[in-house]
Design a protein around this motif. Structure first.
Motif, PDB file in Angstrom:
ATOM      1  N   TYR A 190       0.843  -1.194   0.000  1.00 50.53           N
ATOM      2  CA  TYR A 190       0.000   0.000   0.000  1.00 50.53           C
ATOM      3  C   TYR A 190       0.880   1.246   0.000  1.00 50.53           C
ATOM      4  CZ  TYR A 190       1.024   0.344   5.045  1.00 50.53           C
ATOM      5  OH  TYR A 190       1.654   0.441   6.248  1.00 50.53           O
ATOM      6  N   ILE A 191       0.285   2.370  -0.342  1.00 54.97           N
ATOM      7  CA  ILE A 191       0.921   3.655  -0.103  1.00 54.97           C
ATOM      8  C   ILE A 191       0.022   4.438   0.848  1.00 54.97           C
ATOM      9  CG2 ILE A 191       2.123   3.698  -2.318  1.00 54.97           C
ATOM     10  CD1 ILE A 191       0.103   5.711  -3.327  1.00 54.97           C
ATOM     11  N   ARG A 192       0.645   5.156   1.774  1.00 53.96           N
ATOM     12  CA  ARG A 192      -0.111   5.974   2.714  1.00 53.96           C
ATOM     13  C   ARG A 192      -0.065   7.425   2.236  1.00 53.96           C
ATOM     14  NH1 ARG A 192      -1.714   5.072   7.847  1.00 53.96           N
ATOM     15  NH2 ARG A 192      -0.240   3.340   8.130  1.00 53.96           N
ATOM     16  N   TYR A 193      -1.250   7.984   2.005  1.00 50.56           N
ATOM     17  CA  TYR A 193      -1.341   9.362   1.533  1.00 50.56           C
ATOM     18  C   TYR A 193      -1.068  10.314   2.696  1.00 50.56           C
ATOM     19  CZ  TYR A 193      -3.407  13.622  -0.423  1.00 50.56           C
ATOM     20  OH  TYR A 193      -3.627  14.901  -0.853  1.00 50.56           O
ATOM     21  N   LEU A 194      -0.139  11.242   2.491  1.00 52.22           N
ATOM     22  CA  LEU A 194       0.285  12.151   3.551  1.00 52.22           C
ATOM     23  C   LEU A 194      -0.134  13.600   3.316  1.00 52.22           C
ATOM     24  CD1 LEU A 194       3.883  10.715   4.138  1.00 52.22           C
ATOM     25  CD2 LEU A 194       1.790  10.218   5.426  1.00 52.22           C
ATOM     26  N   GLY A 195      -0.974  13.830   2.296  1.00 56.36           N
ATOM     27  CA  GLY A 195      -1.496  15.173   2.074  1.00 56.36           C
ATOM     28  C   GLY A 195      -0.663  16.000   1.107  1.00 56.36           C
ATOM     29  N   ILE A 196      -0.808  17.332   1.217  1.00 51.95           N
ATOM     30  CA  ILE A 196      -0.129  18.279   0.331  1.00 51.95           C
ATOM     31  C   ILE A 196       1.091  18.847   1.034  1.00 51.95           C
ATOM     32  CG2 ILE A 196      -0.361  20.383  -1.038  1.00 51.95           C
ATOM     33  CD1 ILE A 196      -2.132  18.109  -2.009  1.00 51.95           C
ATOM     34  N   ASP A 197       2.192  18.967   0.311  1.00 53.44           N
ATOM     35  CA  ASP A 197       3.426  19.528   0.855  1.00 53.44           C
ATOM     36  C   ASP A 197       4.058  20.416  -0.214  1.00 53.44           C
ATOM     37  OD1 ASP A 197       5.419  20.007   2.665  1.00 53.44           O
ATOM     38  OD2 ASP A 197       6.314  18.014   2.582  1.00 53.44           O
ATOM     39  N   VAL A 198       5.094  21.140   0.170  1.00 53.02           N
ATOM     40  CA  VAL A 198       5.777  22.048  -0.746  1.00 53.02           C
ATOM     41  C   VAL A 198       7.253  21.673  -0.820  1.00 53.02           C
ATOM     42  CG1 VAL A 198       6.482  24.433  -1.168  1.00 53.02           C
ATOM     43  CG2 VAL A 198       4.168  23.939  -0.362  1.00 53.02           C
ATOM     44  N   VAL A 199       7.777  21.587  -2.047  1.00 54.95           N
ATOM     45  CA  VAL A 199       9.195  21.342  -2.280  1.00 54.95           C
ATOM     46  C   VAL A 199       9.810  22.612  -2.840  1.00 54.95           C
ATOM     47  CG1 VAL A 199      10.875  20.052  -3.651  1.00 54.95           C
ATOM     48  CG2 VAL A 199       8.924  18.869  -2.637  1.00 54.95           C
ATOM     49  N   LYS A 200      10.955  22.998  -2.309  1.00 54.40           N
ATOM     50  CA  LYS A 200      11.609  24.234  -2.712  1.00 54.40           C
ATOM     51  C   LYS A 200      12.769  23.949  -3.657  1.00 54.40           C
ATOM     52  CE  LYS A 200      13.879  28.368  -0.809  1.00 54.40           C
ATOM     53  NZ  LYS A 200      14.349  29.025   0.436  1.00 54.40           N
ATOM     54  N   CYS A 209       3.136  19.763  -3.954  1.00 57.69           N
ATOM     55  CA  CYS A 209       3.269  18.334  -4.251  1.00 57.69           C
ATOM     56  C   CYS A 209       2.283  17.493  -3.451  1.00 57.69           C
ATOM     57  CB  CYS A 209       4.681  17.852  -3.906  1.00 57.69           C
ATOM     58  SG  CYS A 209       5.974  18.569  -4.931  1.00 57.69           S
ATOM     59  N   LEU A 210       1.901  16.364  -4.038  1.00 60.05           N
ATOM     60  CA  LEU A 210       1.232  15.296  -3.321  1.00 60.05           C
ATOM     61  C   LEU A 210       2.319  14.490  -2.623  1.00 60.05           C
ATOM     62  CD1 LEU A 210      -1.032  14.298  -6.292  1.00 60.05           C
ATOM     63  CD2 LEU A 210      -1.898  15.288  -4.165  1.00 60.05           C
ATOM     64  N   LYS A 211       2.111  14.179  -1.368  1.00 59.35           N
ATOM     65  CA  LYS A 211       3.127  13.499  -0.575  1.00 59.35           C
ATOM     66  C   LYS A 211       2.575  12.160  -0.102  1.00 59.35           C
ATOM     67  CE  LYS A 211       5.949  14.260   3.608  1.00 59.35           C
ATOM     68  NZ  LYS A 211       6.188  15.202   4.744  1.00 59.35           N
ATOM     69  N   PHE A 212       3.363  11.099  -0.246  1.00 59.30           N
ATOM     70  CA  PHE A 212       2.918   9.801   0.231  1.00 59.30           C
ATOM     71  C   PHE A 212       4.109   8.930   0.595  1.00 59.30           C
ATOM     72  CE2 PHE A 212       2.882   9.722  -4.417  1.00 59.30           C
ATOM     73  CZ  PHE A 212       3.654   8.607  -4.719  1.00 59.30           C
ATOM     74  N   SER A 233       4.353  16.102  -8.193  1.00 57.66           N
ATOM     75  CA  SER A 233       3.753  17.397  -8.519  1.00 57.66           C
ATOM     76  C   SER A 233       2.228  17.324  -8.505  1.00 57.66           C
ATOM     77  CB  SER A 233       4.232  17.881  -9.889  1.00 57.66           C
ATOM     78  OG  SER A 233       3.798  17.016 -10.921  1.00 57.66           O
ATOM     79  N   ASN A 234       1.607  18.295  -7.850  1.00 61.21           N
ATOM     80  CA  ASN A 234       0.151  18.352  -7.752  1.00 61.21           C
ATOM     81  C   ASN A 234      -0.405  19.121  -8.938  1.00 61.21           C
ATOM     82  OD1 ASN A 234      -2.426  18.018  -6.762  1.00 61.21           O
ATOM     83  ND2 ASN A 234      -2.293  19.720  -5.312  1.00 61.21           N
ATOM     84  N   ASP A 235      -0.213  18.568 -10.121  1.00 55.94           N
ATOM     85  CA  ASP A 235      -0.744  19.138 -11.355  1.00 55.94           C
ATOM     86  C   ASP A 235      -1.156  17.989 -12.263  1.00 55.94           C
ATOM     87  OD1 ASP A 235       1.603  18.092 -12.285  1.00 55.94           O
ATOM     88  OD2 ASP A 235       2.413  19.973 -13.057  1.00 55.94           O
ATOM     89  N   GLN A 236      -1.499  18.275 -13.503  1.00 57.37           N
ATOM     90  CA  GLN A 236      -1.967  17.224 -14.402  1.00 57.37           C
ATOM     91  C   GLN A 236      -0.867  16.238 -14.790  1.00 57.37           C
ATOM     92  OE1 GLN A 236      -5.390  17.442 -13.869  1.00 57.37           O
ATOM     93  NE2 GLN A 236      -5.401  16.670 -15.958  1.00 57.37           N
ATOM     94  N   ASN A 237       0.398  16.643 -14.713  1.00 50.12           N
ATOM     95  CA  ASN A 237       1.492  15.762 -15.116  1.00 50.12           C
ATOM     96  C   ASN A 237       1.901  14.763 -14.034  1.00 50.12           C
ATOM     97  OD1 ASN A 237       2.085  16.819 -17.803  1.00 50.12           O
ATOM     98  ND2 ASN A 237       2.692  18.673 -16.720  1.00 50.12           N
ATOM     99  N   ARG A 238       1.668  15.107 -12.771  1.00 49.71           N
ATOM    100  CA  ARG A 238       1.995  14.220 -11.655  1.00 49.71           C
ATOM    101  C   ARG A 238       3.445  13.708 -11.759  1.00 49.71           C
ATOM    102  NH1 ARG A 238      -2.582  11.972  -9.337  1.00 49.71           N
ATOM    103  NH2 ARG A 238      -4.163  13.591  -9.071  1.00 49.71           N
ATOM    104  N   ILE A 239       4.374  14.604 -11.929  1.00 50.85           N
ATOM    105  CA  ILE A 239       5.768  14.220 -12.057  1.00 50.85           C
ATOM    106  C   ILE A 239       6.358  13.904 -10.681  1.00 50.85           C
ATOM    107  CG2 ILE A 239       8.072  14.945 -12.800  1.00 50.85           C
ATOM    108  CD1 ILE A 239       6.124  14.576 -15.070  1.00 50.85           C
ATOM    109  N   PRO A 240       6.983  12.732 -10.485  1.00 52.32           N
ATOM    110  CA  PRO A 240       7.726  12.502  -9.241  1.00 52.32           C
ATOM    111  C   PRO A 240       8.905  13.470  -9.180  1.00 52.32           C
ATOM    112  CG  PRO A 240       7.307  10.435 -10.397  1.00 52.32           C
ATOM    113  CD  PRO A 240       6.988  11.544 -11.348  1.00 52.32           C
ATOM    114  N   ILE A 241       8.904  14.366  -8.204  1.00 49.60           N
ATOM    115  CA  ILE A 241       9.945  15.387  -8.102  1.00 49.60           C
ATOM    116  C   ILE A 241      11.088  14.922  -7.212  1.00 49.60           C
ATOM    117  CG2 ILE A 241      10.448  17.707  -7.240  1.00 49.60           C
ATOM    118  CD1 ILE A 241       7.759  18.589  -8.176  1.00 49.60           C
ATOM    119  N   MET A 242      10.756  14.299  -6.107  1.00 58.53           N
ATOM    120  CA  MET A 242      11.807  13.876  -5.178  1.00 58.53           C
ATOM    121  C   MET A 242      11.334  12.672  -4.384  1.00 58.53           C
ATOM    122  SD  MET A 242      13.930  16.192  -2.413  1.00 58.53           S
ATOM    123  CE  MET A 242      12.520  16.526  -1.329  1.00 58.53           C
TER     124      MET A 242
END
Length: 281
Positions: A190-200, A209-212, A233-242
């Motif tokens: 499973y993945i645990r959803y951790l909400g919205i976060d910000v990456v600088k 970002c979506l964080k999980f 990324s919390n957009d249509q592309n959903r790119i894994p940033i980090m």
């Protein structure tokens, strides 16, 4: 030293840990053929993050046994400065149904120092089995069949499926069940959803970002549990940033460094970035 190997596997496998056909994917809105994502892997050496490897992910139009398919490829390698110490050249290739992302065929080629192996899997949806062919250096080939359970993905395809999960259906702390084929075994995770976060980023720009956190299987690299965190990324592309994780010795981190061929530009955090970005450490 396994740090470079761990970084490469982390980048390829770790961005998410969900195929009978047509049942597990409502639609693919996140990516398209022509997309390419490039990552740098870091190992925490004491108090310093040291660049040690890179992974390149790409998607192309193709076909498999006469059927239209996406060819998804991940290439992991150690940096030249580390080749003398631990040379790594790994390639993962998946052929998948463009509509459902259900895997047709998965090929994992491992070249790590003196260790060489190849894992081949063919998904037979009519008979609900997976045919495996595993070859390791100096050992006879192992051929086997594995029962194909609903919504099973391989190590590579699962990351692209997870980019299409509708996280708005979940609350912070919810578990999202996933099924994945790993080393000839099917694992319920499973993945645990951790909400919205910000990456600088290093230029000061911030990315929502979506964080999980995915559940990890205890093994040679990980202690098991939820010791990995992913920012997407919390957009249509959903790119894994980090992605960052604790391993048996130290910590590793994968960071997006460049990209091209994104599907969406109308609602994208990346549309002003001209294909490159640097995340603050």
């Amino acid at each position: 030293m396994r740090s470079i190997r761990t970084i490469a596997i982390l980048l390829v496998l770790g961005f998410s840990y969900l195929g009978t056909r047509g049942q597990c994917l409502e639609s693919n809105f996140a990516f398209q053929p022509g997309e390419r994502l490039n990552y740098t892997g870091y190992y925490n050496w004491g108090f310093i993050w040291v660049a040690a490897g890179e992974v390149n992910l790409s998607v192309g139009d193709s076909e498999y046994k006469g059927n239209p398919a996406y060819k998804i490829t991940a290439e992991g390698r150690s940096l030249k400065a580390f080749d003398w110490f631990f040379k790594l050249r790994d390639t993962l290739t998946s052929y998948v149904d463009p509509s459902t992302l259900a895997p047709f065929h998965f090929d994992r080629q491992t070249n790590e120092a003196k260790y060489k192996a190849r894992h081949l899997y063919d998904f037979d949806y009519e008979n609900q089995v997976i045919y495996s062919n595993i070859r390791k250096k100096s050992k006879p080939a192992l051929q086997d069949t594995v029962a194909l359970t609903p919504c099973t993905f391989d190590l590579l395809t699962v990351a692209y499926y997870a980019r299409n999960i509708n996280f708005s259906n979940y609350k912070k702390g919810d578990k999202i069940p996933l099924t994945m084929l790993v080393d000839n075994e099917i694992n319920s995770l499973y993945i645990r959803y951790l909400g919205i976060d910000v990456v600088k980023a290093k230029n000061g720009e911030r990315f929502e970002c979506l964080k999980f956190s995915p559940l990890l299987v205890k093994g040679t690299m990980f202690k098991g549990g939820e010791d990995m965190t992913v920012w997407m990324s919390n957009d249509q592309n959903r790119i894994p940033i980090m992605v960052e994780a604790k391993v048996l010795v130290g910590s590793v981190k994968g960071v997006l460094t460049s990209y091209e061929g994104l599907r969406s530009t109308t609602n994208s955090w990346f549309k002003r970035k001209h294909g490159r970005m640097e995340i603050a450490e």
